[in-house]
Design an enzyme around this catalytic site. Sequence first.
Site, PDB file in Angstrom:
ATOM      1  CG  ASP A 107      -2.899   3.438  -2.316  1.00 24.22           C
ATOM      2  OD1 ASP A 107      -3.943   2.771  -2.158  1.00 24.22           O
ATOM      3  OD2 ASP A 107      -2.285   3.975  -1.383  1.00 24.22           O
ATOM      4  CD  GLU A 108      -5.666  -0.927  -0.436  1.00 27.11           C
ATOM      5  OE1 GLU A 108      -5.412  -1.797   0.412  1.00 27.11           O
ATOM      6  OE2 GLU A 108      -6.463   0.001  -0.255  1.00 27.11           O
ATOM      7  CG  ASP A 146      -1.924   1.079   1.280  1.00 29.08           C
ATOM      8  OD1 ASP A 146      -3.075   0.788   1.616  1.00 29.08           O
ATOM      9  OD2 ASP A 146      -1.580   2.237   0.971  1.00 29.08           O
TER      10      ASP A 146
HETATM   11  N1  DCP Z   1      -8.731   8.173  -1.287  1.00 29.21           N
HETATM   12  C1  DCP Z   1      -9.820   9.020  -1.502  1.00 29.21           C
HETATM   13  N2  DCP Z   1     -10.841   9.101  -0.585  1.00 29.21           N
HETATM   14  C2  DCP Z   1     -10.800   8.341   0.545  1.00 29.21           C
HETATM   15  C3  DCP Z   1      -9.727   7.447   0.772  1.00 29.21           C
HETATM   16  C4  DCP Z   1      -8.694   7.402  -0.170  1.00 29.21           C
HETATM   17  O1  DCP Z   1      -9.854   9.702  -2.536  1.00 29.21           O
HETATM   18  N3  DCP Z   1     -11.796   8.421   1.438  1.00 29.21           N
HETATM   19  C5  DCP Z   1      -7.636   8.145  -2.273  1.00 29.21           C
HETATM   20  C6  DCP Z   1      -6.546   9.104  -1.895  1.00 29.21           C
HETATM   21  C7  DCP Z   1      -5.452   8.245  -1.347  1.00 29.21           C
HETATM   22  C8  DCP Z   1      -5.640   6.936  -2.099  1.00 29.21           C
HETATM   23  O2  DCP Z   1      -7.046   6.855  -2.339  1.00 29.21           O
HETATM   24  O3  DCP Z   1      -4.165   8.794  -1.569  1.00 29.21           O
HETATM   25  C9  DCP Z   1      -5.159   5.723  -1.327  1.00 29.21           C
HETATM   26  O4  DCP Z   1      -5.887   5.560  -0.126  1.00 29.21           O
HETATM   27  P1  DCP Z   1      -5.229   5.053   1.208  1.00 29.21           P
HETATM   28  O5  DCP Z   1      -6.343   4.716   2.131  1.00 29.21           O
HETATM   29  O6  DCP Z   1      -4.204   4.001   0.917  1.00 29.21           O
HETATM   30  O7  DCP Z   1      -4.529   6.356   1.816  1.00 29.21           O
HETATM   31  P2  DCP Z   1      -3.132   6.997   1.494  1.00 29.21           P
HETATM   32  O8  DCP Z   1      -2.337   6.193   0.525  1.00 29.21           O
HETATM   33  O9  DCP Z   1      -3.347   8.419   1.093  1.00 29.21           O
HETATM   34  O10 DCP Z   1      -2.428   7.019   2.910  1.00 29.21           O
HETATM   35  P3  DCP Z   1      -1.786   5.793   3.725  1.00 29.21           P
HETATM   36  O11 DCP Z   1      -0.333   6.121   3.849  1.00 29.21           O
HETATM   37  O12 DCP Z   1      -2.485   5.798   5.039  1.00 29.21           O
HETATM   38  O13 DCP Z   1      -2.034   4.550   2.918  1.00 29.21           O
HETATM   39 MG    MG Z   2      -2.121   4.128   0.767  1.00 26.93          MG
END
Ligand code: DCP
Ligand code: MG
Length: 368
Positions: free
Chosen positions: A109-110, A14
């Site tokens: 992203d995962e 992720d």
């Molecule tokens: N995303 C979004 N709305 C949300 C959750 C996520 O648009 N409610 C998008 C933005 C994030 C991406 O999806 O960058 C990936 O979600 P993640 O939950 O993996 O969050 P991040 O990668 O941003 O942070 P982390 O380091 O906690 O994984």
């Molecule tokens: Mg993420």
Amino acid sequence: MVQNQSIRKILHVDMDAFYASIEQRDFPELRGKPIIVGGRPDSRGVVATCSYEAREFGIHSAMASSHAHRLCPQAVFVPPRFHVYRSVSQQIGTIFHQYSDLVEPLSLDEAFMDVTENKFNIPSATIIAKEIKEKIFRETQLTASAGVSINKFLAKVASDFNKPDGLTVIPPRQAVDFIAKLPVTKFFGVGRVTAEKMHRLGIRVGEDLRNYSLNRLTEIFGKSGEFFYQISRGIDLRPVETARIRKSLGKEVTLEKDIEEMPVILGILQELAEQVEHSMKKHEIKGKTVTLKVKYHDFRSITRSVTVDKPIATTQMIMPLIRDLLGKTDAGRTKIRLLGMSLSNLVSQDDDSRKGQYFQPEFDFEFL
Ligand code: DCP
Ligand code: MG
């Protein structure tokens, strides 16, 4: 030690603060700062994600942008650039596939990977995880967190355990202890509503869950009860499923009693069309072929289809076609026990190609 499952090697990877890290990479002046990707603070928009610097102020995904601005007035708001996020997503996908084709993306992203068998015959999943993290960094200048374990549930909680830039391994003999201490709010598949229900019952960590019998869990949580029973014992047999290209998207309903009245039939079809529209939006697809399915009271099932020139996705476009198709059935004259509709000949909403039509299973058990 976890019993009853052949040992698989599962990874979950992720990306860290995905959209925000990409913005900080591409705009160096944003590095080291609290930044928020999403709607502007003076709009009704929400935070898509934010940098780790912004998280220190309590900001998180899905929060109203106006609220985020109040928590951290100096935070920089950046509009999303989805085409860039999609292309990075493809880059990391290519890296995953160098090792195994058993890759199951959950979002941009995962992804899960099953590396029990892998293209380099590397026996250690931990080494593969390390290599993947290094390659991702070399090729994208971004960090990812990885989790390594024997099933999807454990790999997913492991990747989340030590973010950012983490690598957490949960070996089989530690699985049960790890879950025993894990707060249920961190359980993959437990949404807010389920977590609150568990808290009301005094279930706070995995161990509390393990003290419940299978019968009791099923009574309380229905179908998910068995999943919780297994998970609290470190058992998750779900395979890593590769993305499938979706060929059609539809909804159907078996009626509580057989019906003949046209206004009722049309009302149900209208509801189905709305559900189809919702799913089409979520998957960013449209379709050219509309199919109506009718099952009569005697279980005879028929379908009627029509294909149009321009792809459609809305209830407003679907319903006139469905009405015409209904005219080609015995509706109104013969009792009906099931109604369904689907769209096929799918294209993606933005560029009318078949790209991006991957079906991703939903994982929140509240929706099961
Ligand atoms: N995303 C979004 N709305 C949300 C959750 C996520 O648009 N409610 C998008 C933005 C994030 C991406 O999806 O960058 C990936 O979600 P993640 O939950 O993996 O969050 P991040 O990668 O941003 O942070 P982390 O380091 O906690 O994984
Ligand atoms: Mg993420």
